[in-house]
Design a protein around this motif. Structure first.
Motif, PDB file in Angstrom:
ATOM      1  N   LEU A   5       1.791  -0.865   6.671  1.00  0.00           N
ATOM      2  CA  LEU A   5       2.344  -1.945   5.651  1.00  0.00           C
ATOM      3  C   LEU A   5       1.138  -2.613   4.753  1.00  0.00           C
ATOM      4  O   LEU A   5       1.074  -2.911   3.983  1.00  0.00           O
ATOM      5  CB  LEU A   5       2.075  -2.930   6.372  1.00  0.00           C
ATOM      6  N   PRO A   6      -0.060  -3.118   5.143  1.00  0.00           N
ATOM      7  CA  PRO A   6      -1.721  -3.570   4.345  1.00  0.00           C
ATOM      8  C   PRO A   6      -1.292  -1.977   2.758  1.00  0.00           C
ATOM      9  O   PRO A   6      -1.668  -2.474   2.392  1.00  0.00           O
ATOM     10  CB  PRO A   6      -2.902  -2.877   5.365  1.00  0.00           C
ATOM     11  N   PHE A   7      -1.730  -0.697   3.206  1.00  0.00           N
ATOM     12  CA  PHE A   7      -1.399  -0.125   1.969  1.00  0.00           C
ATOM     13  C   PHE A   7      -0.352  -0.463   0.949  1.00  0.00           C
ATOM     14  O   PHE A   7      -0.730   0.125  -0.229  1.00  0.00           O
ATOM     15  CB  PHE A   7      -1.510   1.248   3.049  1.00  0.00           C
ATOM     16  N   LEU A   8       0.963  -0.580   1.860  1.00  0.00           N
ATOM     17  CA  LEU A   8       2.059  -0.773   1.278  1.00  0.00           C
ATOM     18  C   LEU A   8       2.582  -2.066   0.332  1.00  0.00           C
ATOM     19  O   LEU A   8       1.921  -1.593  -1.048  1.00  0.00           O
ATOM     20  CB  LEU A   8       3.674  -1.116   2.224  1.00  0.00           C
ATOM     21  N   LEU A   9       1.479  -2.973   0.774  1.00  0.00           N
ATOM     22  CA  LEU A   9       1.328  -4.211  -0.440  1.00  0.00           C
ATOM     23  C   LEU A   9       0.115  -4.308  -1.075  1.00  0.00           C
ATOM     24  O   LEU A   9       0.651  -4.605  -2.107  1.00  0.00           O
ATOM     25  CB  LEU A   9       0.641  -4.914   1.370  1.00  0.00           C
ATOM     26  N   LEU A  48      -8.245  -4.339  -4.823  1.00  0.00           N
ATOM     27  CA  LEU A  48      -7.283  -5.660  -5.299  1.00  0.00           C
ATOM     28  C   LEU A  48      -8.494  -5.850  -6.227  1.00  0.00           C
ATOM     29  O   LEU A  48      -7.906  -7.012  -6.383  1.00  0.00           O
ATOM     30  CB  LEU A  48      -7.107  -5.947  -4.188  1.00  0.00           C
ATOM     31  N   ILE A  49      -9.528  -5.520  -6.294  1.00  0.00           N
ATOM     32  CA  ILE A  49     -10.273  -5.772  -7.361  1.00  0.00           C
ATOM     33  C   ILE A  49      -9.572  -6.393  -8.696  1.00  0.00           C
ATOM     34  O   ILE A  49      -9.178  -7.812  -9.651  1.00  0.00           O
ATOM     35  CB  ILE A  49     -11.019  -5.827  -7.366  1.00  0.00           C
ATOM     36  N   GLY A  50      -8.930  -4.923  -9.290  1.00  0.00           N
ATOM     37  CA  GLY A  50      -8.759  -5.490 -10.355  1.00  0.00           C
ATOM     38  C   GLY A  50      -7.347  -5.944 -10.693  1.00  0.00           C
ATOM     39  O   GLY A  50      -7.282  -6.434 -11.603  1.00  0.00           O
ATOM     40  N   PRO A  51      -6.592  -5.437  -9.702  1.00  0.00           N
ATOM     41  CA  PRO A  51      -4.996  -6.830 -10.332  1.00  0.00           C
ATOM     42  C   PRO A  51      -5.874  -8.109  -9.349  1.00  0.00           C
ATOM     43  O   PRO A  51      -4.306  -8.793 -10.499  1.00  0.00           O
ATOM     44  CB  PRO A  51      -4.156  -6.266  -8.886  1.00  0.00           C
ATOM     45  N   VAL A  52      -6.158  -8.193  -9.192  1.00  0.00           N
ATOM     46  CA  VAL A  52      -6.718  -9.926  -8.286  1.00  0.00           C
ATOM     47  C   VAL A  52      -7.227 -10.575  -9.317  1.00  0.00           C
ATOM     48  O   VAL A  52      -6.672 -11.767 -10.487  1.00  0.00           O
ATOM     49  CB  VAL A  52      -6.990 -10.019  -6.742  1.00  0.00           C
ATOM     50  N   ALA A  53      -7.932  -9.646 -10.335  1.00  0.00           N
ATOM     51  CA  ALA A  53      -8.434 -10.537 -11.440  1.00  0.00           C
ATOM     52  C   ALA A  53      -7.834 -10.447 -12.820  1.00  0.00           C
ATOM     53  O   ALA A  53      -7.514 -11.619 -13.455  1.00  0.00           O
ATOM     54  CB  ALA A  53      -9.920  -8.948 -12.107  1.00  0.00           C
ATOM     55  N   TRP A  54      -6.887  -9.377 -12.705  1.00  0.00           N
ATOM     56  CA  TRP A  54      -5.767  -9.755 -13.323  1.00  0.00           C
ATOM     57  C   TRP A  54      -4.607 -10.618 -13.714  1.00  0.00           C
ATOM     58  O   TRP A  54      -4.465 -11.591 -14.601  1.00  0.00           O
ATOM     59  CB  TRP A  54      -5.046  -8.461 -13.931  1.00  0.00           C
ATOM     60  N   LEU A  55      -4.320 -11.035 -12.253  1.00  0.00           N
ATOM     61  CA  LEU A  55      -3.397 -12.441 -12.489  1.00  0.00           C
ATOM     62  C   LEU A  55      -4.149 -13.343 -12.238  1.00  0.00           C
ATOM     63  O   LEU A  55      -3.350 -14.676 -12.760  1.00  0.00           O
ATOM     64  CB  LEU A  55      -2.985 -11.985 -10.829  1.00  0.00           C
TER      65      LEU A  55
END
Length: 122
Positions: A5-9, A48-55
C-alpha cells in the motif's frame, strides 16, 4: 497486501503530479519553468519531494470564485435552470394543445350522436 500500500500510494501521487504538471499551461506554472518541474517530479518522485513540491508550490491554484475557472452545479447555474423552464413551458403548451384538440373532437362526436348523424372515421 498491505505492505504494498505505501508503494502504491507513492506511485499514485507521483503519477498524478507528473500528469498534472504536463497538463498545466505554461502561464499557470510558478517559480520554475515547466521543464524544470517535470525533471524535479521525475528525479525526486520516489522520496515524495518532487510531487509534493509541485502540488504545494509549482502550480497557480485559484480559490473558488476568485477569477479562476469554477465549476457550477447544474442546480446553481441560472442558464441551465432557464433552459429547463423553457423546455417545461414548451411541453406544457404541447400537452394543452393536445388536450384541447381531444376535447374538440369529443364535443364534435357528441354533437353528431345527439343529432343522429353518422360519426366520421378518423
Amino acid at each position: 497486501m498491505l505492505r504494498y500500500l505505501p508503494f502504491l500510494l507513492v506511485l499514485a501521487l507521483w503519477i498524478y503530479a507528473f500528469i498534472d504538471c504536463l497538463n498545466t499551461p505554461e502561464n499557470e506554472v510558478r517559480g520554475l519553468p515547466k521543464v524544470a518541474w517535470v525533471l524535479i517530479i521525475l528525479l525526486f518522485g520516489e522520496v515524495l519531494i518532487g510531487p509534493v513540491a509541485w502540488l504545494v508550490a509549482g502550480k497557480v491554484r485559484a480559490a473558488p470564485g476568485r477569477g479562476g475557472r469554477t465549476w457550477v452545479a447544474p442546480d446553481d447555474n441560472p442558464e441551465f435552470l432557464k433552459s429547463l423552464k423553457d423546455e417545461q413551458a414548451r411541453n406544457d403548451e404541447r400537452l394543452l394543445k393536445n388536450w384541447e384538440d381531444d376535447l374538440r373532437r369529443r364535443e364534435e362526436e357528441l354533437r353528431r350522436r345527439e343529432s343522429g348523424e353518422e360519426p366520421k372515421e378518423s
